[in-house]
Design a protein around this motif. Structure first.
Motif, mmCIF file in Angstrom:
data_model
loop_
_atom_site.group_PDB
_atom_site.id
_atom_site.type_symbol
_atom_site.label_atom_id
_atom_site.label_comp_id
_atom_site.label_asym_id
_atom_site.label_seq_id
_atom_site.Cartn_x
_atom_site.Cartn_y
_atom_site.Cartn_z
ATOM 1 N N UNK A 171 31.022 -22.302 -30.988
ATOM 2 C CA UNK A 171 31.692 -22.160 -29.715
ATOM 3 C C UNK A 171 32.049 -20.712 -29.465
ATOM 4 N N UNK A 172 32.018 -20.334 -28.205
ATOM 5 C CA UNK A 172 32.404 -18.980 -27.832
ATOM 6 C C UNK A 172 33.921 -18.853 -27.842
ATOM 7 N N UNK A 173 34.580 -19.904 -27.430
ATOM 8 C CA UNK A 173 36.040 -19.871 -27.380
ATOM 9 C C UNK A 173 36.495 -21.317 -27.337
ATOM 10 N N UNK A 174 37.775 -21.539 -27.523
ATOM 11 C CA UNK A 174 38.301 -22.894 -27.376
ATOM 12 C C UNK A 174 38.747 -23.067 -25.935
ATOM 13 N N UNK A 206 35.316 -23.466 -36.547
ATOM 14 C CA UNK A 206 36.664 -23.538 -37.114
ATOM 15 C C UNK A 206 36.544 -23.809 -38.595
ATOM 16 N N UNK A 233 32.859 -18.282 -34.597
ATOM 17 C CA UNK A 233 32.388 -19.338 -33.701
ATOM 18 C C UNK A 233 32.502 -20.740 -34.260
ATOM 19 N N UNK A 255 37.401 -20.849 -33.339
ATOM 20 C CA UNK A 255 36.417 -20.162 -32.488
ATOM 21 C C UNK A 255 37.099 -19.294 -31.448
ATOM 22 N N UNK A 256 36.566 -18.102 -31.282
ATOM 23 C CA UNK A 256 37.156 -17.193 -30.316
ATOM 24 C C UNK A 256 38.036 -16.145 -30.973
ATOM 25 N N UNK A 258 29.753 -14.312 -35.665
ATOM 26 C CA UNK A 258 28.670 -13.659 -34.948
ATOM 27 C C UNK A 258 29.148 -12.314 -34.422
ATOM 28 N N UNK A 260 35.011 -29.047 -32.198
ATOM 29 C CA UNK A 260 35.403 -28.326 -33.419
ATOM 30 C C UNK A 260 35.109 -29.171 -34.651
ATOM 31 N N UNK A 293 40.700 -19.842 -24.636
ATOM 32 C CA UNK A 293 41.660 -19.388 -25.639
ATOM 33 C C UNK A 293 41.662 -17.886 -25.824
ATOM 34 N N UNK A 294 40.583 -17.207 -25.395
ATOM 35 C CA UNK A 294 40.495 -15.779 -25.694
ATOM 36 C C UNK A 294 41.370 -14.961 -24.751
#
Lengths: 238, 228, 431
Positions: free
Chosen positions: B141-144, A50, A48, A14-15, A39, B135, B180-181
Motif C-alpha cells: 500500500x502507498x498509504x493507509x 505493515x 508499504x 504503510x506510508x 520501496x 493490511x 495517513x501520510x
C-alpha cells in the motif's frame, strides 16, 4: 540512517517514511538496501507493508509481515501441484496468481525420449527461474549443474498442508528452534516450500498428523508455550 | 450533545463541547479462506471484509499494467441495489488510490464486504475495515486510509460518527476518506444540503478524528505482532 | 477464481487416515466441531461458527398479501447466499448447483416440516399476512455448510420478535417497538440438519465433514431431525448405495447430536435474553474476543476539536472557487432555456466524416472549423431526426444572433474536446 536503526524491531505501517534523504548532507549518505515491504520514493524510503522492521548488517532493511498469499519471486524453492500436461510443459499451481510452467526437460536425466514420470496431481519441489510481475513464472527441477539436488516429484504417503509465509520463513532459518524441538520427538521427513506449503511424513499416520497439527498451530505460540505442548504430547505418546 | 453558541457575532461556526467517536474495535484474520480478512466495529455498526489477491483474473477483466480491483458489498437483507453499487464505487476508488496495483499486473484483487449491522456511519466503517483487511493480506500500500462520517443537524451542529437515528434527524451526512501520510481527503461522499463553510469545517473535524483512527490502527497492528 | 487443486498425495493420505479411523483435526468419527453462537443487537440476527465455517442469519418480516390458494397462512422465505468471501470458487451472480441444492434442502427442512405456525402469521385473512424472510450469508467455507446454515436459521427464528398487531374491525394497527413489546414467532419444533459423509463405498461414515473430507468423500447423507426424534427431511447424494442398517444407525446418531445442539441453542438464547433483561451490553461488538491477539478494542475516543478553527481557515483559504462556467440559465425563447453545456455523449457513435485524429487538434483549429457551420446556420435551419445534429430552436429569427454569440463563448470556455463534442453539446436543449 540513525533514525531508521532506531525503528528496527518496531511495528511500521504503510506510508511511514523511514529516512528523508534530502535532510542529510551529501557526504553522509549511506547505501541502504531495501528488502521486501520497503520501496524507494525519490529520496525517501517508504514502508508499504505493515509489520516489524528488521535489520541485517551492514545495511539491509526489510519488513517482516504475516501473509498467506504467495507472490512468486526468483530463486525460491516451492512446492507445486501439477494441474495439466500440455505439449512439452507441465502446468503447475504454486499458489500465485498464475499457473507456472515446468518443462519436461528440466528434470535430471530427462531427454526427449526419456520423459519424467509426472502425473496430474503429483507434488513437485522445484525452483523458480523466472518470476517477475510481467511474465508467467517458470520452474525447473535441476540446478545450474544439471543435478536434481533434492528437487523433483515426491509425496507418496505424506500430508500436505498450508501455513502462512511467516511461519515458513521461520522454519527455514538455519538454526530453527521449532525444528530442533520437533526433532527430539520422533523422526519425520519434511519438505518446506516458500509458497507456504509444507509436506510431512512420519512413521505412522498418527505421528504424521501430530506433526502437521503442531506445525500449523505453532505460528501463534511463543517458545515457552510450544515447548510445553511438546512436552505434554511426548508424555502422552510414550 | 449540547450546542454552545459562543459569541455568535464573532464566530461564524458553532462549537460543540466535545465530539466523540463511538467505541470501536477490530479483529483481523478471523476467516480462514480469504487471504486477508478483518471485521470493524464502530458502536453497533459492524462490517466483515474478506480480501483475495493478488489472484488470477479473467482475461476479459485483466489489465496489462495494474491489478484489477473489484469490490462487492453485500447488504444483510435482500439483493444489492443502487445504494450498494454506489458505495462499492466509493470504496473501490479509495482503494485504487491507496494500493500499489502497478506491482501486480494481470492479477485481480477482490474485496468482499458484508454488512453485519448498520447503525449509522456505514460507509466509513466499510472503509476502515477494508484498510485493515488489506493490511492483513499483506498487500503493498502507498498509504493507509480511514473513513470518518459526520452529520450536520438542523441547528447546524456537526456530529461526529452519527448513529442511524442521528443520521435520520440531520440535514446533511458527509463521509470522507482520509489518507495517513498527509491527512488529505481522498474521497468525499455527501448527502443533503450544506454551505461551503460547513463543508470545510467538517473536513477539518474529520481530519482531526482520523488521527485517533490511525493511532488505533497502529495499536492493533502492534498488538498483533507483539508475540513475534 | 480457481481453488487450489487437491493433490494425489493429500487424497491418498486422507483416505488412508480415515481407513484407520483418524481424522485430520483429531476428532472422533461422531464428533462435531466447536459450535459458537453469537447474537446481534437486532432481534433475529445471529452468527453461527461451526469450527471455521461461519454463517450469518437475519430474519425480517413484512406485511404482504397472502398466496391465493392459502389465504390464511403467512409466507416463509429462505435465501442462502454463498458469499464470494467464503471461498474463491464462489463467483458473484452465478447460481451453482451447490447453491440450488442447499436452498432446496433448507426449504424442505423448514417449510415442509411446518416448524413455524404459519396460521399465527395471518393478520387479515385473504388480505394481509406476515412474510417472514430468513437471509443466510455464508462467510467462510470450511465444510458442512448445511448444518451451520440450519442451526443459524432456526436460532435466528427463535430469537426473532415481530411487531405486535391488533385488528379492530376493519382497522389494522401495527405497533412499533416503542409502543408495544414485539412478539416472538410461534415455533412448534426445531429441526436441525446433521450431515454424514461416506467413504469406502458406503461402509464408513464421518459426522460433520470439514472441507478436505468433503473433497474426498464418496457421498453425503443429510438428516434433518428435531429433538423429539422426528425426521423432517432426509437426503442422500453422491450416488452411493446405502444399506438399511446404515441409514438407521445414522438416524440414531443424528438423534443424539440434535439433542446436544438443541440444548446449546437454548442455552445461548437464554443467555442473550438474560443479558437483554438486565440491560447489559449485547451485540456483536460485545462478542469481539478481546483475549485474542488479533482483536483490539478501545472505548469511545474523544476528538479535540478546539483547534479546528485554524485548519478551517487554511482550507477555506486554499480552496480555489470553481470557475464560473455556467452563469445563469440562458433564455432562448419563452419556454426554452439552456443551463450549462449538456453532457458529453458517451455512446461513441462514429460520424462518417469525423475521425479520431480530431482529438489532437488544437483550440485554434477547432475555432476555425466551427466558423463554417456558423455561416451555414444563417441561411438554413437544418431539421433532422438524429440527436447529434444541430439544435432546433422554436423561434429561430429572434434568437439566432444570440445563439451565435453564445456559441463563441461556449467554444472559449471548454478546455479541450473534439469536433464530435462540439456538435453534440447543443443537442441536449430542446426535447
Amino acid at each position: 540512517m540513525s533514525s531508521t536503526k532506531e525503528r528496527v524491531g518496531c511495528v511500521v505501517l504503510p506510508g511511514d517514511v523511514l529516512t528523508c534523504g534530502s535532510e542529510l548532507p551529501e557526504g553522509k549518505r549511506d547505501k541502504l538496501i531495501c528488502g521486501p515491504g520497503l520501496r524507494r520514493d525519490v529520496d525517501d524510503v517508504v514502508v508499504c507493508k505493515s509489520g516489524i522492521l528488521r535489520h541485517k548488517e551492514p545495511n539491509l532493511y526489510w519488513v517482516d509481515s504475516q501473509q498467506t498469499r504467495y507472490v512468486p519471486a526468483k530463486g525460491e524453492g516451492v512446492i507445486g501441484i501439477v494441474t495439466a500436461k500440455s505439449g512439452d510443459v507441465f502446468k503447475v499451481d504454486i499458489g500465485g496468481s498464475e499457473l507456472a510452467t515446468l518443462s519436461y526437460l528440466a528434470f535430471e536425466g530427462a531427454t526427449k525420449r526419456n520423459r519424467p514420470n509426472v502425473q496430474v496431481g503429483d507434488l513437485v519441489y522445484s525452483q523458480l527461474i523466472i518470476a517477475n510481475k510481467d511474465m508467467e513464472p517458470e520452474l525447473v527441477c535441476i540446478d545450474s549443474c544439471g543435478r536434481a539436488n533434492g528437487m523433483g516429484v515426491f509425496g507418496a504417503g505424506g500430508l500436505l498442508f498450508k501455513v502462512s509465509l511467516g511461519l515458513v520463513r521461520k522454519l527455514l532459518l538455519p538454526q530453527s528452534e521449532v525444528i530442533q524441538d520437533l526433532d527430539s520427538m520422533f523422526p519425520f521427513e519434511m519438505v518446506v516450500g516458500m509458497n507456504g506449503r509444507i509436506w510431512v511424513k512420519s512413521r505412522s499416520t498418527q505421528q504424521t498428523l501430530i506433526v502437521a497439527n503442531l506445525l500449523e498451530s505453532c505460528e501463534h505460540m511463543t517458545t515457552a508455550q510450544r515447548r510445553d505442548v511438546l512436552r505434554r504430547l511426548s508424555q502422552n505418546c510414550l | 450533545m449540547v450546542c454552545l453558541p459562543l459569541d455568535a457575532g464573532a464566530h461564524k461556526f458553532r462549537h460543540m463541547a466535545d465530539r466523540r467517536l463511538r467505541e470501536f474495535g477490530c479483529e483481523q484474520n478471523l476467516l480462514s479462506r480469504p487471504d486477508g480478512s478483518a471485521s470493524f466495529v464502530q458502536g453497533d455498526t459492524t462490517v466483515v471484509v474478506g480480501i483475495y489477491g493478488p489472484a488470477e483474473v479473467k482475461v476479459s477483466k485483466e489489465s496489462y499494467d495494474r491489478a484489477t480491483l473489484e469490490v462487492i458489498l453485500k447488504p444483510k437483507v435482500g439483493l444489492p441495489g443502487v445504494a450498494e453499487r454506489s458505495r462499492e464505487q466509493f470504496i473501490r476508488e479509495t482503494c485504487e488510490a491507496a494500493l500499489l496495483t502497478a506491482l501486480h499486473p494481470r492479477t485481480s484483487i477482490v474485496l468482499i464486504l458484508q454488512v453485519i449491522h448498520d447503525d449509522g456511519s456505514l460507509l466509513s466503517c466499510c472503509l476502515n475495515s477494508a484498510c485493515m483487511a488489506a493490511m492483513d493480506a499483506g498487500l503493498n500500500m502507498r498509504c493507509l486510509f480511514c473513513g470518518v462520517t459526520c452529520a450536520i443537524d438542523l441547528d447546524g451542529n456537526i456530529i461526529l460518527d452519527p448513529t442511524a437515528k442521528q443520521e435520520k434527524e440531520s440535514r446533511a451526512v458527509l463521509t470522507f476518506a482520509i489518507d495517513s501520510v498527509e491527512r488529505q481527503v481522498m474521497m468525499s461522499s455527501t448527502k443533503g444540503a450544506f454551505t461551503t463553510a460547513e463543508f470545510h469545517q467538517s473536513i477539518a473535524i474529520c481530519q482531526k478524528a482520523a488521527e485517533s483512527i490511525f493511532q488505533f490502527y497502529r495499536d492493533s497492528v502492534g498488538r498483533r505482532y507483539s508475540k513475534s | 477464481m480457481k481453488e487450489t487443486p487437491l493433490s494425489n498425495c493429500e487424497r491418498l493420505f486422507l483416505l488412508q487416515a480415515i481407513a484407520e479411523k483418524k481424522r485430520v483435526d483429531g476428532r472422533q468419527t461422531f464428533d462435531y466441531r466447536n459450535i459458537k453462537i453469537t447474537f446481534g443487537t437486532d432481534y433475529g440476527c445471529c452468527i453461527v461458527e461451526l469450527g471455521k465455517t461461519k454463517v450469518l442469519a437475519q430474519v425480517s418480516c413484512e406485511l404482504v398479501a397472502p398466496k391465493s390458494n392459502r389465504p390464511t397462512e403467512g409466507v416463509l422465505f429462505f435465501n442462502l447466499e454463498l458469499s464470494p468471501m467464503a471461498s474463491p470458487s464462489f463467483e458473484p451472480g452465478r447460481h451453482s448447483e451447490l447453491l440450488v441444492k442447499l436452498n432446496r434442502l433448507l426449504e424442505r427442512c423448514f417449510r415442509n416440516s411446518k416448524c413455524i405456525d404459519t396460521e399465527s402469521l395471518c393478520v387479515v385473512s385473504g388480505e394481509k399476512v406476515w412474510q417472514i424472510r430468513v437471509d443466510l450469508h455464508l462467510l467462510n467455507h470450511d465444510g458442512n455448510i448445511m448444518d451451520a446454515a440450519s442451526i443459524a436459521a432456526i436460532t435466528a427464528l427463535c430469537h426473532f420478535r415481530r411487531p405486535d398487531v391488533s385488528v379492530i374491525g376493519e382497522e389494522v394497527t401495527v405497533y412499533s417497538v416503542d409502543e408495544r413489546d414485539p412478539v416472538p414467532l410461534c415455533i412448534h419444533h426445531m429441526p436441525i440438519c446433521v450431515s454424514f459423509s461416506f467413504f469406502q463405498q458406503g461402509t464408513f461414515l464421518l459426522v460433520d465433514p470439514n472441507e478436505r473430507e468433503e473433497k474426498v468423500m464418496d457421498g453425503l447423507l443429510v438428516i434433518a431431525m428435531n429433538k423429539h426424534r422426528e425426521i423432517c427431511t432426509i437426503q442422500s447424494s453422491g450416488g452411493i448405495m446405502l444399506l438399511k442398517e446404515q441409514v438407521l444407525r445414522c438416524s440414531q446418531i443424528a438423534g443424539v447430536k440434535v439433542t446436544e445442539i438443541t440444548e446449546l441453542i437454548q442455552k445461548a438464547l437464554e443467555n442473550d435474553k438474560k443479558i437483554r433483561k438486565e440491560g447489559g451490553k449485547f451485540g456483536f461488538a460485545e462478542s469481539l474476543p478481546n483475549q485474542r491477539i488479533t482483536a483490539f478494542k478501545i472505548e469511545g475516543a474523544p476528538v479535540n476539536t478546539s483547534e479546528v478553527e485554524e485548519t478551517v481557515e487554511e482550507i477555506t483559504h486554499n480552496t480555489v472557487p470553481p470557475t464560473e462556467i455556467v452563469p445563469s440559465p440562458i433564455l432562448w425563447a419563452s419556454g426554452t432555456a439552456q443551463i450549462g453545456e449538456g453532457v458529453l455523449n458517451t455512446w461513441e457513435v462514429e460520424e462518417p466524416h469525423e475521425s479520431e485524429e480530431a482529438d489532437d487538434k488544437s483550440m485554434e483549429e477547432e475555432e476555425e472549423v466551427s466558423t463554417t457551420p456558423r455561416h451555414e446556420r444563417k441561411e438554413t435551419v437544418i431539421l433532422s431526426d438524429s440527436e447529434e445534429e444541430e439544435v432546433i430552436i422554436l423561434n429561430p429569427d429572434k434568437t439566432e444572433k444570440k445563439f451565435q454569440k453564445q456559441a463563441s463563448n461556449l467554444h472559449e470556455d471548454t478546455a479541450s474536446g473534439s469536433r464530435k463534442k462540439k456538435k453534440k453539446k447543443p443537442s441536449q436543449l430542446v426535447k
